[in-house]
Design an enzyme around this catalytic site. Structure first.
Site, PDB file in Angstrom:
ATOM      1  N   ASP A   1     -10.070  -3.776  -5.211  1.00  0.00           N
ATOM      2  CA  ASP A   1      -9.280  -2.738  -4.544  1.00  0.00           C
ATOM      3  C   ASP A   1      -9.293  -1.484  -5.403  1.00  0.00           C
ATOM      4  O   ASP A   1      -9.101  -1.554  -6.623  1.00  0.00           O
ATOM      5  CB  ASP A   1      -7.843  -3.248  -4.366  1.00  0.00           C
ATOM      6  CG  ASP A   1      -6.917  -2.273  -3.649  1.00  0.00           C
ATOM      7  OD1 ASP A   1      -7.403  -1.247  -3.131  1.00  0.00           O
ATOM      8  OD2 ASP A   1      -5.703  -2.544  -3.613  1.00  0.00           O
TER       9      ASP A   1
ATOM     10  N   SER B   1       0.837  -1.199   0.000  1.00  0.00           N
ATOM     11  CA  SER B   1       0.000   0.000   0.000  1.00  0.00           C
ATOM     12  C   SER B   1       0.877   1.256   0.000  1.00  0.00           C
ATOM     13  O   SER B   1       1.707   1.435  -0.889  1.00  0.00           O
ATOM     14  CB  SER B   1      -0.954  -0.041   1.193  1.00  0.00           C
ATOM     15  OG  SER B   1      -1.942   0.957   1.105  1.00  0.00           O
TER      16      SER B   1
ATOM     17  N   HIS C   1      -8.153  -4.716  -0.699  1.00  0.00           N
ATOM     18  CA  HIS C   1      -6.990  -4.035  -0.120  1.00  0.00           C
ATOM     19  C   HIS C   1      -6.736  -4.538   1.292  1.00  0.00           C
ATOM     20  O   HIS C   1      -7.656  -4.781   2.066  1.00  0.00           O
ATOM     21  CB  HIS C   1      -7.239  -2.530  -0.101  1.00  0.00           C
ATOM     22  CG  HIS C   1      -6.001  -1.732   0.126  1.00  0.00           C
ATOM     23  ND1 HIS C   1      -5.109  -1.454  -0.868  1.00  0.00           N
ATOM     24  CD2 HIS C   1      -5.494  -1.174   1.263  1.00  0.00           C
ATOM     25  CE1 HIS C   1      -4.106  -0.749  -0.388  1.00  0.00           C
ATOM     26  NE2 HIS C   1      -4.306  -0.567   0.908  1.00  0.00           N
TER      27      HIS C   1
END
Length: 255
Positions: free
Chosen positions: A190, A98, A220
């Protein structure tokens, strides 16, 4: 620079500098400890989890500076000198998920002319602050990472006037050539899916060897759900295998 070094139960084949996710604002080493331990165990690499500074108390570029300092420290064998179980001169990987994936590829670009990296590994990385892809539309209200969440993270990380800086939005960099080989994982459900795919294509277009893996049925943050989701467990295993292969000098097939 603070961090946590996780060692496999065999002689390490390389060192992974790992930058955790959390929108540049959230996350502790304890939050990502299990993921780091699984990566160390499955890759047979030492994994250094970096406790980089977080926004809003420490906005851009504080976290990025910490990531670069950590990489410099390992590359100069400073970590090996501090740890008797770590040999000097081991192959080096930069990795993250991320926002940590964002930091990983940005710092790889910053050091590309002075530090040799065996691999840059990114798990559902943030690469484009424009937030305008179809996956942003499809998953705008995702409970795991929504469009509103992403805007909130970006606004606390850096002033909007500089979001197009490639140190914040690496997809917008003019030149990505010379970066180390990349392994990128994206999650089907995501908001960051499409920009992860786009970044893989940009790297490939600039001559960087890339492996792109799409994991179905997950969203995610799934990597830390490896104990309950089969695709997440597969993601962690494949990421670890990519680390091990890179450190052993075996380049995986590009996709």
């Amino acid at each position: 620079m603070k961090g946590r070094l996780l060692l496999p139960d065999t002689t390490p084949v390389g060192v992974v500098v790992y930058l955790h996710g959390g929108g540049w604002m959230l996350g502790t080493l304890d939050d990502f400890d299990a993921l780091g331990r699984h990566l160390a165990d499955r890759s047979r690499c030492a994994v250094l989890m970096v406790d980089y500074r977080l926004a809003p108390e420490h906005p851009f570029p504080a976290g990025l500076d910490d990531a670069e300092d950590a990489l410099d420290h390992v590359a100069s064998d400073g970590l090996a000198a501090e740890c008797s179980g770590l040999a000097p001169g081991l192959p080096l990987v930069i990795a993250g998920d991320s926002a940590g994936g964002n930091l990983a590829t940005v710092v790889a670009a910053l050091v590309r002319h002075r530090i040799r990296l065996a691999l840059q590994l990114m798990i559902y990385p943030a690469t484009d602050s424009r937030m305008s892809t179809p996956s942003y539309e499809r998953h705008a209200d995702s409970p795991f990472l929504s469009r509103a969440d992403a805007r909130w993270f970006y606004r606390h990380y850096a002033p909007q006037a500089i979001w197009s800086d490639p140190r914040i939005s690496p997809l917008l960099a003019a030149d990505l050539s010379g970066l180390p080989p990349a392994w990128i994982a994206v999650a089907e459900h995501d908001i960051l899916h499409d920009e992860g795919v786009a970044y893989a294509h940009r790297l490939a277009a600039d001559g960087v060897p890339v492996v792109l893996r799409r994991f179905e049925g997950v969203t995610h943050g799934c990597a830390r759900m490896m104990n309950i989701l089969e695709p997440a467990d597969l993601l962690v295993s494949e990421a670890a295998a990519a680390m091990a292969a890179a450190c052993r000098g075996r380049q995986q097939a590009c996709t």
